[in-house]
Design a protein around this motif. Structure first.
Motif, PDB file in Angstrom:
ATOM      1  N   UNK A 217       0.853  -1.181   0.000  1.00 50.31           N
ATOM      2  CA  UNK A 217       0.000   0.000   0.000  1.00 50.31           C
ATOM      3  C   UNK A 217       0.893   1.236   0.000  1.00 50.31           C
ATOM      4  N   UNK A 218       0.627   2.175  -0.918  1.00 50.87           N
ATOM      5  CA  UNK A 218       1.437   3.389  -1.012  1.00 50.87           C
ATOM      6  C   UNK A 218       0.530   4.611  -1.017  1.00 50.87           C
ATOM      7  N   UNK A 219       1.114   5.764  -0.727  1.00 53.18           N
ATOM      8  CA  UNK A 219       0.401   7.035  -0.750  1.00 53.18           C
ATOM      9  C   UNK A 219       1.115   7.953  -1.738  1.00 53.18           C
ATOM     10  N   UNK A 220       0.357   8.544  -2.665  1.00 49.93           N
ATOM     11  CA  UNK A 220       0.927   9.401  -3.699  1.00 49.93           C
ATOM     12  C   UNK A 220       0.353  10.804  -3.532  1.00 49.93           C
ATOM     13  N   UNK A 221       1.207  11.806  -3.273  1.00 46.80           N
ATOM     14  CA  UNK A 221       0.712  13.182  -3.126  1.00 46.80           C
ATOM     15  C   UNK A 221       0.493  13.835  -4.489  1.00 46.80           C
ATOM     16  N   UNK A 222      -0.323  14.886  -4.511  1.00 47.71           N
ATOM     17  CA  UNK A 222      -0.471  15.653  -5.746  1.00 47.71           C
ATOM     18  C   UNK A 222       0.748  16.551  -5.908  1.00 47.71           C
ATOM     19  N   UNK A 223       1.151  16.782  -7.147  1.00 47.90           N
ATOM     20  CA  UNK A 223       2.335  17.583  -7.435  1.00 47.90           C
ATOM     21  C   UNK A 223       1.926  18.969  -7.903  1.00 47.90           C
ATOM     22  N   UNK A 224       2.631  19.988  -7.434  1.00 46.18           N
ATOM     23  CA  UNK A 224       2.403  21.356  -7.892  1.00 46.18           C
ATOM     24  C   UNK A 224       3.301  21.623  -9.090  1.00 46.18           C
ATOM     25  N   UNK A 225       2.709  22.019 -10.194  1.00 49.55           N
ATOM     26  CA  UNK A 225       3.453  22.290 -11.418  1.00 49.55           C
ATOM     27  C   UNK A 225       3.267  23.749 -11.803  1.00 49.55           C
ATOM     28  N   UNK A 226       4.370  24.403 -12.174  1.00 51.21           N
ATOM     29  CA  UNK A 226       4.334  25.803 -12.583  1.00 51.21           C
ATOM     30  C   UNK A 226       4.994  25.923 -13.950  1.00 51.21           C
ATOM     31  N   UNK A 227       4.204  26.006 -15.021  1.00 52.35           N
ATOM     32  CA  UNK A 227       4.802  26.181 -16.343  1.00 52.35           C
ATOM     33  C   UNK A 227       5.401  27.578 -16.483  1.00 52.35           C
ATOM     34  N   UNK A 228       6.469  27.673 -17.233  1.00 53.39           N
ATOM     35  CA  UNK A 228       7.152  28.951 -17.411  1.00 53.39           C
ATOM     36  C   UNK A 228       7.174  29.294 -18.894  1.00 53.39           C
ATOM     37  N   UNK A 229       6.717  30.496 -19.207  1.00 49.96           N
ATOM     38  CA  UNK A 229       6.693  30.956 -20.592  1.00 49.96           C
ATOM     39  C   UNK A 229       7.072  32.432 -20.612  1.00 49.96           C
ATOM     40  N   UNK A 230       8.042  32.793 -21.441  1.00 47.48           N
ATOM     41  CA  UNK A 230       8.503  34.182 -21.518  1.00 47.48           C
ATOM     42  C   UNK A 230       7.465  35.104 -22.159  1.00 47.48           C
ATOM     43  N   UNK A 231       6.555  34.549 -22.941  1.00 44.64           N
ATOM     44  CA  UNK A 231       5.607  35.383 -23.679  1.00 44.64           C
ATOM     45  C   UNK A 231       4.489  35.947 -22.810  1.00 44.64           C
ATOM     46  N   UNK A 232       4.221  35.324 -21.660  1.00 44.86           N
ATOM     47  CA  UNK A 232       3.166  35.848 -20.787  1.00 44.86           C
ATOM     48  C   UNK A 232       3.798  36.494 -19.559  1.00 44.86           C
ATOM     49  N   UNK A 233       3.126  37.489 -19.013  1.00 46.14           N
ATOM     50  CA  UNK A 233       3.709  38.270 -17.920  1.00 46.14           C
ATOM     51  C   UNK A 233       3.317  37.754 -16.537  1.00 46.14           C
ATOM     52  N   UNK A 234       2.616  36.648 -16.459  1.00 44.93           N
ATOM     53  CA  UNK A 234       2.225  36.109 -15.162  1.00 44.93           C
ATOM     54  C   UNK A 234       2.525  34.615 -15.133  1.00 44.93           C
ATOM     55  N   UNK A 235       2.548  34.071 -13.935  1.00 47.83           N
ATOM     56  CA  UNK A 235       2.751  32.639 -13.761  1.00 47.83           C
ATOM     57  C   UNK A 235       1.523  32.050 -13.087  1.00 47.83           C
ATOM     58  N   UNK A 236       1.214  30.841 -13.429  1.00 44.89           N
ATOM     59  CA  UNK A 236       0.128  30.142 -12.772  1.00 44.89           C
ATOM     60  C   UNK A 236       0.634  28.788 -12.302  1.00 44.89           C
TER      61      UNK A 236
END
Length: 80
Positions: free
Chosen positions: A41-60
Motif C-alpha cells: 500500500x502506497x500514498x501518492x501526493x499531488x504535485x504542484x506544477x508551474x509552467x514557465x513561458x517568456x511570452x506571458x507576464x504572469x505565472x500560474x
C-alpha cells in the motif's frame, strides 16, 4: 499507471501499475500490482506544477496526480 519516477528504490517508476483504493483531497492511496513490491500500500501526493513561458507576464500553478487511467484485459487461451 504512474507517469513519473517517484521512488526508484521502492519500485515506483514510470509505467508502474497501481489500483487506487482511496481518494483524499491531496493524496491517493493505492496498491501496487506490477513492480517488485506487489501488494504494498502506497500514498501518492499531488504535485504542484508551474509552467514557465517568456511570452506571458504572469505565472500560474496547478496541481495534478502523476497518474493516468488505464485498463487491463486478461485473455486466457487454451488449445484442446
Amino acid at each position: 499507471m504512474l507517469l513519473r519516477n517517484i521512488d526508484q528504490s521502492f519500485g515506483l517508476c514510470h509505467d508502474t501499475g497501481l489500483v487506487v483504493t482511496q481518494l483524499v483531497n491531496h493524496v491517493l492511496e493505492a496498491k501496487v500490482i506490477s513492480s517488485i513490491n506487489i501488494g504494498e500500500k502506497i500514498f501518492i501526493p499531488s504535485l504542484s506544477l508551474t509552467p514557465f513561458d517568456h511570452r506571458i507576464s504572469f505565472q500560474f500553478q496547478y496541481k495534478q496526480f502523476p497518474m493516468v487511467i488505464s485498463f487491463v484485459m486478461k485473455i486466457n487461451k487454451s488449445q484442446g
